[in-house]
Design a protein around this motif. Structure first.
Motif, PDB file in Angstrom:
ATOM      1  N   LEU A   1     -63.477  51.329 -12.744  1.00 61.63           N
ATOM      2  CA  LEU A   1     -62.121  51.689 -12.545  1.00 61.63           C
ATOM      3  C   LEU A   1     -61.661  52.507 -13.522  1.00 61.63           C
ATOM      4  O   LEU A   1     -61.227  51.957 -14.747  1.00 61.63           O
ATOM      5  N   PHE A   2     -60.926  53.619 -13.090  1.00 64.57           N
ATOM      6  CA  PHE A   2     -60.112  54.309 -14.010  1.00 64.57           C
ATOM      7  C   PHE A   2     -58.813  54.479 -13.497  1.00 64.57           C
ATOM      8  O   PHE A   2     -58.755  55.225 -12.460  1.00 64.57           O
ATOM      9  N   MET A   3     -57.796  53.537 -13.817  1.00 66.81           N
ATOM     10  CA  MET A   3     -56.707  53.408 -12.876  1.00 66.81           C
ATOM     11  C   MET A   3     -55.991  54.839 -12.898  1.00 66.81           C
ATOM     12  O   MET A   3     -56.111  55.711 -13.419  1.00 66.81           O
ATOM     13  N   ARG A   4     -55.245  54.964 -11.510  1.00 65.21           N
ATOM     14  CA  ARG A   4     -54.706  56.284 -11.106  1.00 65.21           C
ATOM     15  C   ARG A   4     -53.042  56.136 -11.248  1.00 65.21           C
ATOM     16  O   ARG A   4     -52.492  54.730 -10.996  1.00 65.21           O
ATOM     17  N   ALA A   5     -52.303  57.067 -11.152  1.00 67.63           N
ATOM     18  CA  ALA A   5     -50.894  56.873 -11.307  1.00 67.63           C
ATOM     19  C   ALA A   5     -50.467  56.541  -9.920  1.00 67.63           C
ATOM     20  O   ALA A   5     -51.154  57.371  -8.958  1.00 67.63           O
ATOM     21  N   ASP A   6     -49.466  55.838  -9.669  1.00 68.88           N
ATOM     22  CA  ASP A   6     -49.179  55.537  -8.370  1.00 68.88           C
ATOM     23  C   ASP A   6     -47.568  54.854  -8.079  1.00 68.88           C
ATOM     24  O   ASP A   6     -47.610  53.556  -8.521  1.00 68.88           O
ATOM     25  N   GLY A   7     -46.596  55.547  -7.995  1.00 70.30           N
ATOM     26  CA  GLY A   7     -45.487  55.134  -8.053  1.00 70.30           C
ATOM     27  C   GLY A   7     -45.201  54.033  -6.827  1.00 70.30           C
ATOM     28  O   GLY A   7     -44.299  53.078  -7.132  1.00 70.30           O
ATOM     29  N   GLY A   8     -45.700  54.170  -5.861  1.00 68.85           N
ATOM     30  CA  GLY A   8     -45.580  53.198  -4.676  1.00 68.85           C
ATOM     31  C   GLY A   8     -45.981  52.078  -5.257  1.00 68.85           C
ATOM     32  O   GLY A   8     -45.349  50.977  -4.832  1.00 68.85           O
ATOM     33  N   GLN A   9     -47.134  51.952  -5.876  1.00 75.34           N
ATOM     34  CA  GLN A   9     -47.673  50.682  -6.345  1.00 75.34           C
ATOM     35  C   GLN A   9     -46.837  50.178  -7.412  1.00 75.34           C
ATOM     36  O   GLN A   9     -46.454  48.745  -7.373  1.00 75.34           O
ATOM     37  N   LEU A  10     -46.059  50.729  -8.115  1.00 73.57           N
ATOM     38  CA  LEU A  10     -45.271  50.487  -9.306  1.00 73.57           C
ATOM     39  C   LEU A  10     -43.862  49.759  -8.580  1.00 73.57           C
ATOM     40  O   LEU A  10     -43.329  48.835  -9.068  1.00 73.57           O
ATOM     41  N   ARG A  11     -43.636  50.334  -7.362  1.00 70.02           N
ATOM     42  CA  ARG A  11     -42.405  49.734  -6.780  1.00 70.02           C
ATOM     43  C   ARG A  11     -42.702  48.291  -6.164  1.00 70.02           C
ATOM     44  O   ARG A  11     -41.790  47.409  -6.406  1.00 70.02           O
ATOM     45  N   GLN A  12     -43.994  48.036  -5.688  1.00 73.07           N
ATOM     46  CA  GLN A  12     -44.405  46.811  -5.187  1.00 73.07           C
ATOM     47  C   GLN A  12     -44.457  45.876  -6.537  1.00 73.07           C
ATOM     48  O   GLN A  12     -43.920  44.576  -6.174  1.00 73.07           O
ATOM     49  N   ILE A  13     -44.714  46.440  -7.604  1.00 72.06           N
ATOM     50  CA  ILE A  13     -45.143  45.438  -8.850  1.00 72.06           C
ATOM     51  C   ILE A  13     -43.495  44.983  -9.447  1.00 72.06           C
ATOM     52  O   ILE A  13     -43.298  44.087  -9.819  1.00 72.06           O
ATOM     53  N   ALA A  14     -42.554  46.180  -9.248  1.00 72.98           N
ATOM     54  CA  ALA A  14     -41.389  45.738  -9.569  1.00 72.98           C
ATOM     55  C   ALA A  14     -40.734  44.838  -8.871  1.00 72.98           C
ATOM     56  O   ALA A  14     -40.151  43.986  -9.446  1.00 72.98           O
ATOM     57  N   ALA A  15     -41.099  44.838  -7.539  1.00 72.29           N
ATOM     58  CA  ALA A  15     -40.466  43.751  -6.847  1.00 72.29           C
ATOM     59  C   ALA A  15     -41.120  42.197  -7.275  1.00 72.29           C
ATOM     60  O   ALA A  15     -40.237  41.263  -7.138  1.00 72.29           O
ATOM     61  N   LEU A  16     -42.037  42.096  -7.473  1.00 71.90           N
ATOM     62  CA  LEU A  16     -42.904  40.950  -7.992  1.00 71.90           C
ATOM     63  C   LEU A  16     -42.174  40.346  -9.245  1.00 71.90           C
ATOM     64  O   LEU A  16     -41.858  39.279  -9.688  1.00 71.90           O
ATOM     65  N   ILE A  17     -42.029  41.583 -10.047  1.00 73.44           N
ATOM     66  CA  ILE A  17     -41.326  41.259 -11.462  1.00 73.44           C
ATOM     67  C   ILE A  17     -39.616  40.484 -11.093  1.00 73.44           C
ATOM     68  O   ILE A  17     -39.430  39.378 -11.760  1.00 73.44           O
ATOM     69  N   ASP A  18     -39.142  41.373 -10.383  1.00 81.89           N
ATOM     70  CA  ASP A  18     -37.701  40.913 -10.229  1.00 81.89           C
ATOM     71  C   ASP A  18     -37.825  39.717  -9.473  1.00 81.89           C
ATOM     72  O   ASP A  18     -36.626  38.621  -9.493  1.00 81.89           O
TER      73      ASP A  18
END
Length: 331
Positions: free
Chosen positions: A276-293
């Motif tokens: 796995l060489f991770m890729r950039a993905d703003g959509g996934q970051l939005r889901q992660i941000a929701a879990l953080i908040d």
């Protein structure tokens, strides 16, 4: 504009003056407030990926950022000046060890409101790595058994929390000094890698996330149940990664050879290996941000320092000893 770059592989980072970023129609210009340091930055610096990621020199390093939007391209719709954002730029557009960077709109997300810039700057690469390994490829859910190596590190500290949130039973390797730390993150089973062989004590796991490679990866295959999967983020690269890159037949052949040994050992145990060489993905970051908040995941910043200290801190990554991530900030 100030930045830290290399002009050839294996040389130390040095401060350079680089042109202002070009902002395309779909780009967002971001003032960098914080940038996380990753093992990937050091591997790129020493040329470990130069055959598969042929960067042009001089190369500004840096794969994580949190900052504030300064301006947007004419076709950008999701962001506006003043927005607080975080991102892992696309692998072909890295360069967060700088004062400003242009990031594709699709790679960017609004920063979680509940955390600081330093914490947000520590997250994108490691959080996306954990997400793509556990959610996208591993399909982890209630009842899954997951082994996450180096649980006190950048990827490990986030992956433990995400796996726990997904309902998995989580084992991890860590030093004795970090035992309580990784348990607090959500690890159910903690193996002191200096005193115990995890491959002798763990069995019937669905997934292993390996960040160490080599012998550690080979031993990880033994803990998997039939049809289990080992995901390696330190290599060796495989044919699947070559396809993702759109590599030519020669490079595909090279990657096939590089991973042939570990794939052969995996087949003998009726399990699989994927790089796995991770890729950039703003959509996934939005889901992660929701879990953080929502309080399900918390960033782990082991050290925050001045942007001026970037070269020394990057070299020091190899020594380890920092829980979570090291982050540099602009004063």
């Amino acid at each position: 504009m100030r930045a830290f770059a290399i002009t050839k592989y294996k040389e130390p980072l040095r401060e350079v003056d680089v042109p202002e970023p070009a902002v395309g129609d779909h780009d967002v210009l971001v003032q960098v407030h914080a940038a996380g340091l990753n093992q990937l930055d050091e591997k790129i610096r020493v040329g470990e990926f130069k055959q598969i990621l042929p960067y042009r020199m001089p190369l500004v390093l840096g794969n994580d950022l949190a900052g504030v939007v300064l301006s947007v391209g004419s076709k950008v719709t999701l962001f506006q000046p003043g927005d607080e954002v975080f991102a892992r730029p696309d692998k072909g557009r890295i360069g967060t060890f700088a004062e400003r960077i242009a990031v594709a709109e699709g790679d960017l997300a609004i920063k979680p409101a509940s955390i600081s810039m330093e914490e947000a700057g520590a997250l994108p690469l490691v959080a996306l790595t954990a997400w793509q390994a556990l959610v996208e490829r591993g399909h982890v859910g209630p009842g899954s058994k997951v082994l996450i190596h180096a649980g006190a590190g950048g990827v490990g500290s986030i992956a433990i929390q995400l796996a726990r949130y997904l309902g998995a039973t989580v084992a991890t390797t860590a030093s004795a000094a970090n035992g309580d730390f990784v348990r607090d993150l959500g690890a159910d089973v903690v193996i002191d890698y200096r005193a115990e062989d995890f491959s002798e004590s763990l069995r019937d796991y669905d997934l292993v996330l390996d960040s160490l490679g080599g012998e550690n990866l080979e031993r990880s295959l033994k803990v998997l149940k039939p049809d289990g999967k080992a995901i390696g983020i330190s290599g060796p690269p495989d044919v699947g990664f070559a396809r993702e890159l759109g590599a030519n037949p020669v490079l595909r052949g090279v990657m096939s050879v590089l991973s042939s040994g570990i794939r052969r050992k995996a087949r003998a145990l009726a399990v699989t290996y994927e790089f796995l060489f991770m890729r950039a993905d703003g959509g996934q970051l939005r889901q992660i941000a929701a879990l953080i908040d929502a309080g399900h995941i918390k960033p782990v910043v082991g050290r925050a320092a001045s942007f001026d200290e970037t070269p020394e801190l990057l070299t020091a990554l190899e020594k380890g000893g920092v829980r979570g991530k090291t982050v540099v900030t602009h004063n």
